[in-house]
Design a protein around this motif. Structure first.
Motif, PDB file in Angstrom:
ATOM      1  N   ASN A  56       0.292   5.112   0.406  1.00  0.00           N
ATOM      2  CA  ASN A  56      -0.724   6.081   0.766  1.00  0.00           C
ATOM      3  C   ASN A  56      -0.191   7.673   0.675  1.00  0.00           C
ATOM      4  O   ASN A  56       0.500   7.853   1.664  1.00  0.00           O
ATOM      5  CB  ASN A  56      -1.174   5.765   2.046  1.00  0.00           C
ATOM      6  CG  ASN A  56      -2.534   6.455   2.530  1.00  0.00           C
ATOM      7  OD1 ASN A  56      -2.610   7.735   2.208  1.00  0.00           O
ATOM      8  ND2 ASN A  56      -3.316   5.624   3.270  1.00  0.00           N
ATOM      9  N   THR A  67     -10.781   4.080   4.620  1.00  0.00           N
ATOM     10  CA  THR A  67     -10.251   2.896   3.676  1.00  0.00           C
ATOM     11  C   THR A  67     -10.667   1.335   4.241  1.00  0.00           C
ATOM     12  O   THR A  67     -11.031   0.644   3.490  1.00  0.00           O
ATOM     13  CB  THR A  67      -8.538   3.050   3.800  1.00  0.00           C
ATOM     14  OG1 THR A  67      -8.257   4.094   3.080  1.00  0.00           O
ATOM     15  CG2 THR A  67      -7.968   1.676   3.060  1.00  0.00           C
ATOM     16  N   ARG A 102     -11.841   7.820  -0.170  1.00  0.00           N
ATOM     17  CA  ARG A 102     -10.687   7.610  -0.950  1.00  0.00           C
ATOM     18  C   ARG A 102     -10.888   7.153  -2.521  1.00  0.00           C
ATOM     19  O   ARG A 102     -11.820   6.625  -2.685  1.00  0.00           O
ATOM     20  CB  ARG A 102      -9.784   6.397  -0.138  1.00  0.00           C
ATOM     21  CG  ARG A 102     -10.462   5.175  -0.285  1.00  0.00           C
ATOM     22  CD  ARG A 102     -11.672   5.042   0.474  1.00  0.00           C
ATOM     23  NE  ARG A 102     -12.009   3.515   0.971  1.00  0.00           N
ATOM     24  CZ  ARG A 102     -13.024   3.137   1.171  1.00  0.00           C
ATOM     25  NH1 ARG A 102     -14.048   3.894   1.195  1.00  0.00           N
ATOM     26  NH2 ARG A 102     -13.405   1.821   1.269  1.00  0.00           N
ATOM     27  N   THR A 103      -9.716   7.303  -3.284  1.00  0.00           N
ATOM     28  CA  THR A 103      -9.964   6.674  -4.714  1.00  0.00           C
ATOM     29  C   THR A 103      -8.677   5.741  -4.566  1.00  0.00           C
ATOM     30  O   THR A 103      -7.451   5.919  -4.037  1.00  0.00           O
ATOM     31  CB  THR A 103      -9.760   7.710  -5.601  1.00  0.00           C
ATOM     32  OG1 THR A 103      -8.618   8.501  -5.563  1.00  0.00           O
ATOM     33  CG2 THR A 103     -10.865   8.336  -5.810  1.00  0.00           C
ATOM     34  N   PHE A 104      -8.668   4.422  -5.619  1.00  0.00           N
ATOM     35  CA  PHE A 104      -7.576   3.646  -5.599  1.00  0.00           C
ATOM     36  C   PHE A 104      -6.945   3.546  -7.130  1.00  0.00           C
ATOM     37  O   PHE A 104      -7.591   3.687  -7.837  1.00  0.00           O
ATOM     38  CB  PHE A 104      -8.155   2.266  -5.253  1.00  0.00           C
ATOM     39  CG  PHE A 104      -8.516   2.233  -3.630  1.00  0.00           C
ATOM     40  CD1 PHE A 104      -7.495   1.858  -2.678  1.00  0.00           C
ATOM     41  CD2 PHE A 104      -9.803   2.571  -3.595  1.00  0.00           C
ATOM     42  CE1 PHE A 104      -8.045   1.602  -1.406  1.00  0.00           C
ATOM     43  CE2 PHE A 104     -10.322   2.553  -2.157  1.00  0.00           C
ATOM     44  CZ  PHE A 104      -9.099   2.066  -1.414  1.00  0.00           C
ATOM     45  N   ARG A 122     -15.919  -4.071  -6.387  1.00  0.00           N
ATOM     46  CA  ARG A 122     -15.115  -3.260  -6.840  1.00  0.00           C
ATOM     47  C   ARG A 122     -15.251  -3.292  -8.349  1.00  0.00           C
ATOM     48  O   ARG A 122     -14.570  -4.162  -9.022  1.00  0.00           O
ATOM     49  CB  ARG A 122     -13.720  -3.219  -6.451  1.00  0.00           C
ATOM     50  CG  ARG A 122     -13.246  -3.192  -5.031  1.00  0.00           C
ATOM     51  CD  ARG A 122     -13.605  -1.780  -4.651  1.00  0.00           C
ATOM     52  NE  ARG A 122     -13.155  -1.483  -3.123  1.00  0.00           N
ATOM     53  CZ  ARG A 122     -14.060  -1.451  -2.253  1.00  0.00           C
ATOM     54  NH1 ARG A 122     -15.244  -1.497  -2.769  1.00  0.00           N
ATOM     55  NH2 ARG A 122     -14.036  -1.130  -1.175  1.00  0.00           N
ATOM     56  N   TYR A 147      -4.409   0.566  -8.874  1.00  0.00           N
ATOM     57  CA  TYR A 147      -3.972  -0.703  -8.755  1.00  0.00           C
ATOM     58  C   TYR A 147      -2.994  -1.359  -9.674  1.00  0.00           C
ATOM     59  O   TYR A 147      -3.085  -0.822 -10.804  1.00  0.00           O
ATOM     60  CB  TYR A 147      -5.222  -1.760  -8.714  1.00  0.00           C
ATOM     61  CG  TYR A 147      -6.061  -1.750  -7.547  1.00  0.00           C
ATOM     62  CD1 TYR A 147      -5.723  -2.057  -6.326  1.00  0.00           C
ATOM     63  CD2 TYR A 147      -7.348  -0.884  -7.802  1.00  0.00           C
ATOM     64  CE1 TYR A 147      -6.961  -2.006  -5.164  1.00  0.00           C
ATOM     65  CE2 TYR A 147      -8.343  -0.812  -6.625  1.00  0.00           C
ATOM     66  CZ  TYR A 147      -7.838  -1.186  -5.378  1.00  0.00           C
ATOM     67  OH  TYR A 147      -8.769  -1.122  -4.435  1.00  0.00           O
ATOM     68  N   GLU A 171       1.001  -1.321   0.191  1.00  0.00           N
ATOM     69  CA  GLU A 171       0.037   0.058   0.038  1.00  0.00           C
ATOM     70  C   GLU A 171       0.762   1.234  -0.068  1.00  0.00           C
ATOM     71  O   GLU A 171       1.745   1.506   0.784  1.00  0.00           O
ATOM     72  CB  GLU A 171      -0.891   0.313   1.315  1.00  0.00           C
ATOM     73  CG  GLU A 171      -1.654   1.430   1.375  1.00  0.00           C
ATOM     74  CD  GLU A 171      -2.282   1.370   2.719  1.00  0.00           C
ATOM     75  OE1 GLU A 171      -2.323   2.319   3.349  1.00  0.00           O
ATOM     76  OE2 GLU A 171      -3.378   0.541   3.033  1.00  0.00           O
ATOM     77  N   TYR A 176      -1.071  -0.848  -4.483  1.00  0.00           N
ATOM     78  CA  TYR A 176      -2.125   0.097  -4.878  1.00  0.00           C
ATOM     79  C   TYR A 176      -1.757   1.148  -4.228  1.00  0.00           C
ATOM     80  O   TYR A 176      -0.966   1.264  -3.170  1.00  0.00           O
ATOM     81  CB  TYR A 176      -3.634  -0.593  -4.490  1.00  0.00           C
ATOM     82  CG  TYR A 176      -3.546  -0.658  -2.720  1.00  0.00           C
ATOM     83  CD1 TYR A 176      -4.343   0.248  -2.004  1.00  0.00           C
ATOM     84  CD2 TYR A 176      -3.147  -1.802  -2.214  1.00  0.00           C
ATOM     85  CE1 TYR A 176      -4.631  -0.001  -0.875  1.00  0.00           C
ATOM     86  CE2 TYR A 176      -3.150  -2.001  -0.883  1.00  0.00           C
ATOM     87  CZ  TYR A 176      -4.064  -1.147  -0.008  1.00  0.00           C
ATOM     88  OH  TYR A 176      -4.227  -1.430   1.255  1.00  0.00           O
ATOM     89  N   ILE A 227      -3.528   4.810  -2.427  1.00  0.00           N
ATOM     90  CA  ILE A 227      -4.544   5.403  -2.107  1.00  0.00           C
ATOM     91  C   ILE A 227      -4.459   6.978  -2.071  1.00  0.00           C
ATOM     92  O   ILE A 227      -3.587   7.226  -1.834  1.00  0.00           O
ATOM     93  CB  ILE A 227      -5.020   5.009  -0.533  1.00  0.00           C
ATOM     94  CG1 ILE A 227      -5.087   3.558  -0.482  1.00  0.00           C
ATOM     95  CG2 ILE A 227      -6.224   5.628  -0.055  1.00  0.00           C
ATOM     96  CD1 ILE A 227      -5.256   3.005   1.169  1.00  0.00           C
ATOM     97  N   GLN A 228      -5.476   7.602  -2.603  1.00  0.00           N
ATOM     98  CA  GLN A 228      -5.421   9.132  -2.763  1.00  0.00           C
ATOM     99  C   GLN A 228      -7.019   9.535  -2.048  1.00  0.00           C
ATOM    100  O   GLN A 228      -8.008   8.714  -2.119  1.00  0.00           O
ATOM    101  CB  GLN A 228      -5.668   9.660  -4.133  1.00  0.00           C
ATOM    102  CG  GLN A 228      -4.329   9.396  -4.805  1.00  0.00           C
ATOM    103  CD  GLN A 228      -4.472   9.560  -6.297  1.00  0.00           C
ATOM    104  OE1 GLN A 228      -4.033  10.774  -6.623  1.00  0.00           O
ATOM    105  NE2 GLN A 228      -4.646   8.905  -7.138  1.00  0.00           N
TER     106      GLN A 228
END
Length: 319
Positions: free
Chosen positions: A15, A265, A102-104, A174, A106, A13, A92, A94-95
């Protein structure tokens, strides 16, 4: 001792802001649930033991080794984590926006976990799962698999169910993980999964997005009609609805308002872990939901999928 096996993927992750400050850790919906399940177990009586096994695949690289060590620090049993010398963990990013949503992004198409069921040693694990009390997995656990492996997994779950292994499922939808513009594929796979599920731990927003349910009660009725005996429907800040024994008992389990939401998250994952830690110890569905709510309320006040152990101390105090 109760034994739960949790099937899924854990990834690296990142972040933070692209090309800015970035924090590195690891996470994945079912792995997060495993961590919070074990932390939630601290609320159980001393004579209640729960063994939490994670079922997945990792590489043989340094990051995979570090992940294994961190999971073991969380008392997760890793004997069902297979090692793949040709692949590595997924990644991935995370924003977060100003509201903590959050948006991801991948990078996971060639992750070791994606090919878990093709590993030459997976059949050994499949046999061992027959001796567990519960298997938990999510929609992401299904989505990352190749189609033929998903079929194999459904066959295994059928066999486990025949061996009185309880099956728990979080739909955790998702869209980016499924074929584009093929919602029918999602529905077909979810219907197969629902027919195997004893306890559904699902979120209304996900179910509404897939099935177009008009309200939470419609979701609960539909899930019972699919053969699911017990349904927990997560409603975010409103808590959750519980419907037991095919709707013969139902109630609302509210949660305490959280003023300082930092990162949502792992809200659903931590709820699942808290719920399962109580349920497997013999707690009622209502008490299990209360624990899930309490744990999720703490987790969303911190950044990242897995928050520091010290931050969950308040949840693991007797009440």
């Amino acid at each position: 001792m109760k034994h739960i096996a949790i099937i899924g993927e854990c990834m690296i992750e990142l972040n933070g802001k692209p090309f800015g400050e970035m924090h590195q850790t690891f996470g994945g919906d079912t792995l997060n649930a495993a961590v919070y399940l074990n932390r939630g177990c601290q609320l159980n009586s001393e004579d209640t033991l729960i063994r939490t096994s994670f079922v997945s695949a990792l590489g043989t690289d340094a990051i995979s080794e570090a992940m294994i060590a961190r999971w073991q620090d969380e008392n997760i049993d890793t004997q069902f984590v297979l090692r793949d010398g040709d692949r590595t963990p997924g990644l991935y990013l995370i924003q977060l926006d100003e509201q903590g949503e959050r948006t991801f992004l991948y990078w996971r198409n060639q992750s070791a976990a994606k090919y878990l069921l093709q590993h030459p040693n997976f059949d050994t694990i499949a046999h061992a799962l027959k001796s567990t009390n519960m298997v938990f997995l999510s929609g992401i656990s299904l989505a990352i698999l190749p189609t033929e492996d998903r079929v194999k997994l459904f066959g295994l779950l059928n066999e486990l169910k025949r061996n009185d292994v309880e099956i728990s499922f979080d739909s955790n939808y998702r869209p980016a993980l499924w074929p584009s513009d093929e919602l029918i594929t999602v529905k077909e796979n979810y219907r197969q999964m629902y027919q195997l599920t004893d306890i559904a731990l699902v979120t209304f927003d996900d179910e509404k997005l897939i099935w177009g349910d008009l309200n939470p009660q419609a979701t609960i009725e539909r899930l019972h009609s699919e053969g699911i005996k017990n349904v927990v429907l997560k409603l975010g800040a409103e808590g959750c609805l519980v419907s037991e024994n095919f709707g013969k008992q139902s109630l609302t389990v509210p949660t305490q308002p959280v003023k300082n939401v930092v990162d949502t998250t792992s809200a659903g994952d931590s709820f699942n872990g808290g719920f399962l830690s109580c349920y497997l110890a013999g707690g009622s569905m209502e008490h299990s939901c209360q624990r899930g709510n309490r744990l999720a309320g703490i987790v969303i006040q911190h950044k990242g999928a897995i928050i520091p152990k010290t931050a969950t101390d308040v949840v693991t105090q007797k009440h």
